[in-house]
Design a protein around this motif. Sequence first.
Motif, PDB file in Angstrom:
ATOM      1  N   ALA A   1       9.165  -5.275  -2.540  1.00 35.21           N
ATOM      2  CA  ALA A   1       9.473  -4.734  -1.216  1.00 35.21           C
ATOM      3  C   ALA A   1       9.221  -3.230  -1.174  1.00 35.21           C
ATOM      4  O   ALA A   1       8.673  -2.701  -0.197  1.00 35.21           O
ATOM      5  CB  ALA A   1      10.923  -5.043  -0.853  1.00 35.21           C
TER       6      ALA A   1
ATOM      7  N   ASN B   1       6.333  -1.476   1.098  1.00 33.24           N
ATOM      8  CA  ASN B   1       6.747  -0.462   2.060  1.00 33.24           C
ATOM      9  C   ASN B   1       5.876   0.788   1.975  1.00 33.24           C
ATOM     10  O   ASN B   1       5.738   1.527   2.955  1.00 33.24           O
ATOM     11  CB  ASN B   1       8.209  -0.090   1.822  1.00 33.24           C
ATOM     12  CG  ASN B   1       8.742   0.857   2.884  1.00 33.24           C
ATOM     13  OD1 ASN B   1       8.687   0.568   4.073  1.00 33.24           O
ATOM     14  ND2 ASN B   1       9.265   1.996   2.456  1.00 33.24           N
ATOM     15  N   GLU B   2       5.294   1.017   0.795  1.00 31.60           N
ATOM     16  CA  GLU B   2       4.452   2.200   0.602  1.00 31.60           C
ATOM     17  C   GLU B   2       2.995   1.960   0.996  1.00 31.60           C
ATOM     18  O   GLU B   2       2.213   2.903   1.074  1.00 31.60           O
ATOM     19  CB  GLU B   2       4.511   2.652  -0.862  1.00 31.60           C
ATOM     20  CG  GLU B   2       5.889   3.101  -1.314  1.00 31.60           C
ATOM     21  CD  GLU B   2       6.413   4.261  -0.493  1.00 31.60           C
ATOM     22  OE1 GLU B   2       5.625   5.179  -0.204  1.00 31.60           O
ATOM     23  OE2 GLU B   2       7.606   4.251  -0.134  1.00 31.60           O
TER      24      GLU B   2
ATOM     25  N   LYS C   1      -1.753  -5.094   3.613  1.00 32.34           N
ATOM     26  CA  LYS C   1      -0.322  -5.387   3.515  1.00 32.34           C
ATOM     27  C   LYS C   1      -0.021  -6.812   3.967  1.00 32.34           C
ATOM     28  O   LYS C   1       0.672  -7.567   3.274  1.00 32.34           O
ATOM     29  CB  LYS C   1       0.461  -4.381   4.355  1.00 32.34           C
ATOM     30  CG  LYS C   1       1.972  -4.484   4.241  1.00 32.34           C
ATOM     31  CD  LYS C   1       2.634  -3.366   5.020  1.00 32.34           C
ATOM     32  CE  LYS C   1       4.147  -3.409   4.878  1.00 32.34           C
ATOM     33  NZ  LYS C   1       4.808  -2.288   5.583  1.00 32.34           N
TER      34      LYS C   1
ATOM     35  N   LEU D   1      12.593  -6.190   2.830  1.00 29.76           N
ATOM     36  CA  LEU D   1      11.721  -5.541   3.816  1.00 29.76           C
ATOM     37  C   LEU D   1      12.429  -5.399   5.161  1.00 29.76           C
ATOM     38  O   LEU D   1      12.261  -4.394   5.864  1.00 29.76           O
ATOM     39  CB  LEU D   1      10.432  -6.339   3.980  1.00 29.76           C
ATOM     40  CG  LEU D   1       9.409  -6.218   2.848  1.00 29.76           C
ATOM     41  CD1 LEU D   1       8.255  -7.191   3.058  1.00 29.76           C
ATOM     42  CD2 LEU D   1       8.872  -4.788   2.751  1.00 29.76           C
TER      43      LEU D   1
ATOM     44  N   THR E   1      15.319   5.111   0.389  1.00 33.63           N
ATOM     45  CA  THR E   1      15.112   3.659   0.469  1.00 33.63           C
ATOM     46  C   THR E   1      16.087   2.888  -0.422  1.00 33.63           C
ATOM     47  O   THR E   1      16.751   1.948   0.036  1.00 33.63           O
ATOM     48  CB  THR E   1      13.669   3.308   0.085  1.00 33.63           C
ATOM     49  OG1 THR E   1      12.753   4.137   0.813  1.00 33.63           O
ATOM     50  CG2 THR E   1      13.373   1.857   0.405  1.00 33.63           C
TER      51      THR E   1
ATOM     52  N   ILE F   1      14.728  -2.486   4.800  1.00 34.48           N
ATOM     53  CA  ILE F   1      13.968  -1.228   4.830  1.00 34.48           C
ATOM     54  C   ILE F   1      13.554  -0.879   6.254  1.00 34.48           C
ATOM     55  O   ILE F   1      13.570   0.288   6.650  1.00 34.48           O
ATOM     56  CB  ILE F   1      12.730  -1.334   3.903  1.00 34.48           C
ATOM     57  CG1 ILE F   1      13.167  -1.400   2.435  1.00 34.48           C
ATOM     58  CG2 ILE F   1      11.777  -0.169   4.116  1.00 34.48           C
ATOM     59  CD1 ILE F   1      12.040  -1.699   1.470  1.00 34.48           C
ATOM     60  N   ALA F   2      13.187  -1.893   7.038  1.00 34.95           N
ATOM     61  CA  ALA F   2      12.757  -1.658   8.424  1.00 34.95           C
ATOM     62  C   ALA F   2      13.873  -1.075   9.284  1.00 34.95           C
ATOM     63  O   ALA F   2      13.598  -0.445  10.312  1.00 34.95           O
ATOM     64  CB  ALA F   2      12.254  -2.963   9.041  1.00 34.95           C
TER      65      ALA F   2
ATOM     66  N   THR G   1      11.331 -11.002  -1.006  1.00 38.34           N
ATOM     67  CA  THR G   1      11.059  -9.654  -0.489  1.00 38.34           C
ATOM     68  C   THR G   1      11.343  -9.538   1.010  1.00 38.34           C
ATOM     69  O   THR G   1      11.525  -8.427   1.516  1.00 38.34           O
ATOM     70  CB  THR G   1       9.586  -9.269  -0.729  1.00 38.34           C
ATOM     71  OG1 THR G   1       8.728 -10.204  -0.063  1.00 38.34           O
ATOM     72  CG2 THR G   1       9.251  -9.257  -2.203  1.00 38.34           C
TER      73      THR G   1
END
Length: 316
Positions: A110, A114-115, A122, A197, A226, A200-201, A193
């Motif tokens: 994840a 994200n990077e 992606k 994710l 993060t 993170i969003a 993941t």
Amino acid sequence: MQDVHAVQSVVERKQSSELGRRLWRNKWIYVMLLPGILYFIVFKYVPMYGLIISFQNYKPFKGVSGSEWVGFEHFQRLFTEPDFLNILSNTLILFVMNILFYFPIPIIMALMLNEVRGEFFKKTFQTIVYLPHFMSWVIIVSISFVMLTMDGGIINEIIEYFGFEKINFLLAPEWFRPMYILQVIWREAGWGTIIYLAAIASIDPGLYEAARMDGAGRLRQMWHITLPALRSVIIVLLILKIGAVLELGFEHVYLLLNSMNRNVAEIIDTYVYTAGLKQGQFSYSAAIGLFKSFIGLVLVMIVNRIAKKMGEEGVY
């Protein structure tokens, strides 16, 4: 006293009417919750009645009410069984391997995804790593069999090409655990993941902008923004994972199990299948299931309490 009772009745009527209005206002949310609630009632809570047979010498033709009550006899048998310690240690070893090798992989994936800035790459990578989750364990193990077999398997062909002897991955006891954990990672890591994710969003983009203005690179942003944002999600999922300490999945292990690797591959789930379904020892297998559930409950409570003391939210 009459005035006090009158005031209390007025307050109770107001509270009940307010509750009714809230329920009606959010009625469609509760309608959407209904299938999930029914699922847990029908498949989780109602079957708990069957735990009674773990304290009985259950006979199907007599039923629960007519079967002989034997107390803790089946639990005593479980703990004095010659193979019990070996089966329990096999289960715990595979669980520890899941925690050490599988659990961090979705977090790392994840963070890496994200990077990634290229949307096409992606999405393509996400699709590739998610896909194995939708395959059954039969397909996963079958693919592994085709790749690892000594009779034309691509892995052994490569080993032989470089001048080494072929390895019997499918029968060798020392290769069972590595093969098991690699298959778990292959099938489940991509799906895991999704949760991270999503977490993170939800992070405020302003935090990253402020960090960039202060000169923080991507690694520092990941470490200071993060990962702290993911900490509560990681803790909750870790608690739930620990609660399933003795639940490794019957189907996967059973498909890899054979007479050559049974000493390291026999776990509680496969033992329950053998004792309960093959040998018809329903009360004994129910006692094992109750033992598993009790251990999971105790571990969840302990780890959740530790998480609370460390300042995390926990699962309850």
